[in-house]
Design an enzyme around this catalytic site. Sequence first.
Site, short mmCIF file in Angstrom:
data_model
loop_
_atom_site.label_atom_id
_atom_site.label_comp_id
_atom_site.label_asym_id
_atom_site.label_seq_id
_atom_site.Cartn_x
_atom_site.Cartn_y
_atom_site.Cartn_z
CE LYS A 4 -1.45 1.65 3.84
NZ LYS A 4 -1.46 3.18 4.19
CG ASN A 5 2.56 2.65 3.54
OD1 ASN A 5 1.45 3.11 3.52
ND2 ASN A 5 3.08 2.44 4.71
CB CYS A 18 -4.09 6.83 10.90
SG CYS A 18 -4.50 5.16 10.26
NE ARG A 51 0.90 10.03 10.55
CZ ARG A 51 0.18 9.11 9.82
NH1 ARG A 51 -1.12 8.63 9.82
NH2 ARG A 51 1.19 8.15 9.00
CG ASP A 77 3.24 1.24 9.57
OD1 ASP A 77 2.99 2.28 10.21
OD2 ASP A 77 3.68 1.57 8.35
NE ARG A 130 -7.36 4.39 5.92
CZ ARG A 130 -6.28 4.64 6.41
NH1 ARG A 130 -6.66 4.80 7.87
NH2 ARG A 130 -5.03 5.28 6.28
C1 UD1 Z 1 4.75 6.80 6.11
C2 UD1 Z 1 3.75 5.61 6.30
C3 UD1 Z 1 3.02 5.15 7.64
C4 UD1 Z 1 4.51 4.81 8.48
C5 UD1 Z 1 5.26 5.97 8.50
C6 UD1 Z 1 6.72 5.92 9.01
C7 UD1 Z 1 2.68 5.94 4.04
C8 UD1 Z 1 1.34 6.15 3.14
N1 UD1 Z 1 2.56 5.81 5.24
O1 UD1 Z 1 3.77 7.74 7.09
O2 UD1 Z 1 2.42 3.94 7.32
O3 UD1 Z 1 3.83 4.60 9.93
O4 UD1 Z 1 5.64 6.59 7.23
O5 UD1 Z 1 7.32 4.95 8.80
O6 UD1 Z 1 3.79 5.80 3.38
N2 UD1 Z 1 6.51 14.72 10.75
C9 UD1 Z 1 6.67 15.90 11.07
N3 UD1 Z 1 6.44 16.96 10.11
C10 UD1 Z 1 6.11 16.42 8.77
C11 UD1 Z 1 6.22 15.23 8.28
C12 UD1 Z 1 6.44 14.33 9.42
O7 UD1 Z 1 7.02 16.39 12.01
O8 UD1 Z 1 6.12 17.47 7.98
C13 UD1 Z 1 6.71 13.74 11.80
C14 UD1 Z 1 5.54 12.72 11.66
O9 UD1 Z 1 4.62 13.51 12.62
C15 UD1 Z 1 6.15 11.70 12.66
C16 UD1 Z 1 7.54 11.40 11.73
O10 UD1 Z 1 7.69 12.78 11.10
O11 UD1 Z 1 6.42 11.77 13.79
C17 UD1 Z 1 7.51 10.36 10.68
O12 UD1 Z 1 6.39 10.72 9.70
P1 UD1 Z 1 6.60 10.35 8.33
O13 UD1 Z 1 7.72 9.37 8.12
O14 UD1 Z 1 6.45 11.51 7.22
O15 UD1 Z 1 5.15 9.38 8.11
P2 UD1 Z 1 4.29 9.37 6.83
O16 UD1 Z 1 4.86 9.45 5.49
O17 UD1 Z 1 3.01 10.12 7.12
#
Ligand code: UD1
Length: 429
Positions: free
Chosen positions: A22-23, A126, A131, A316, A408
């Site tokens: 999915k990711n 979620c 986030r 995850d 999902r």
């Molecule tokens: C992706 C995955 C999710 C997984 C996560 C971490 C997808 C669709 N989802 O989520 O399943 O759990 O990676 O492996 O691929 N953060 C900030 N500011 C930002 C962006 C992120 O502070 O602008 C923080 C987030 O709150 C979190 C950390 O960085 O604490 C990691 O987030 P991120 O790696 O970006 O997760 P996702 O890409 O949303």
Amino acid sequence: MDRIRIVGGNKLNGTIPISGAKNAALPLMIASLLTDETLILENVPRLADVAQLQRILGNHGVDIMAAGKRPGDHEYQGQTLHISAANIIDTTAPYELVSRMRASFWVIAPLLARMHEAKVSLPGGCAIGTRPVDLLIEALEKLGADITIDGGYVIARAPGGLKGAEIDFPKVTVSGTHVALMAATLAKGTTVITNAACEPEVLDVADCLNKMGARVSGAGTPRIVVEGVTKLHGARHTVLPDRIETGTYAMAVAMTGGDVQLNGARPELLQAALDVLTEAGAEISVNNEGIRVTRNGAGIRPVNVSTSPFPGFPTDLQAQFMALMTRAGGASHITETIFENRFMHVQELARFGARIHLDGETAIVEGIETLRGAPVMATDLRASVSLVIAALAAEGETMVNRVYHLDRGFERLEDKLSACGATIERLSG
Ligand code: UD1
């Protein structure tokens, strides 16, 4: 709303086909916006999030055709999507669509890179912490975008196009890396992304972008270099197998005992999790078809785990591993370092009788001999499946409510598990 009924106690024995990730599928579909030619994606999982993204892309004017099955195709084979963004008719991604799935926010990158403008609602998804998207916005600003936030929308403009830049992420972010990577492919000049996420899905997207004519090197390492090009073209790409689905079923087998072959799984995508499962008492072997997981006789041993970016133990799989540890022969410490508030499953696991105590970002799990089935409710995607794992080993009946979270991210979960001997059924309505 559908519910899932599980009667626990059966060992799992058989074969489970692993679906496309999915990711990876989501950002790959989003990357189709970068070109006016057709992107063909194979092994796309049939998931609610994929269907939702199809609606979002459709709103921008993207045509998506799902090819029918070919002779010899297995019923579990993922779908092939022909995605054509020949004409982008709208650069706005509205709240009603984006609020359901966080990853849909990422359309901002290709829209900005190709159309030089985008207006995208701040995301939902979620409920696992705040986030934010600040790092994504900063990355796009470094690439020359002018960004304002108004009425819950991020409005991004780059009238003369994006320009290559140095982007050094202060923390590892998968979303930030995807967005910077996609945007940089059509920027003028060279972009260097440091402290980039090394997740296999980032590498899969970079491979696809290179097939489309992009010039990306270093993906899968913390330093990615992108030489901008003026145009990308169509390509054909197969989505890599889902390492989180793989790890989830591996943990289910470790929980119930039994012997299951995970077909199509690739061990190098989740080595840290497989090592932890071995420590916990499962036997893992690798063969030509994928990975075989067994646990016969031996009990579950407690193991301490801390989540971290790839190649560490994935956040995850944290909830699923906690479910497993509820039946370990001793206490384990599980520390979540990626997301705050990703312990929503703790109170639901407690309904099975699990003994879990939270201390800041660490959960201390006292393993017990027997869990008992209970009515439970899922709060996010990975938390939901941790409840399924607990239920498979619990005495008696469990009803998992609000299963739309499972839909999902897990393709045909109840079919895959019942084919291995689990008593599990979906109740509609
Ligand atoms: C992706 C995955 C999710 C997984 C996560 C971490 C997808 C669709 N989802 O989520 O399943 O759990 O990676 O492996 O691929 N953060 C900030 N500011 C930002 C962006 C992120 O502070 O602008 C923080 C987030 O709150 C979190 C950390 O960085 O604490 C990691 O987030 P991120 O790696 O970006 O997760 P996702 O890409 O949303």
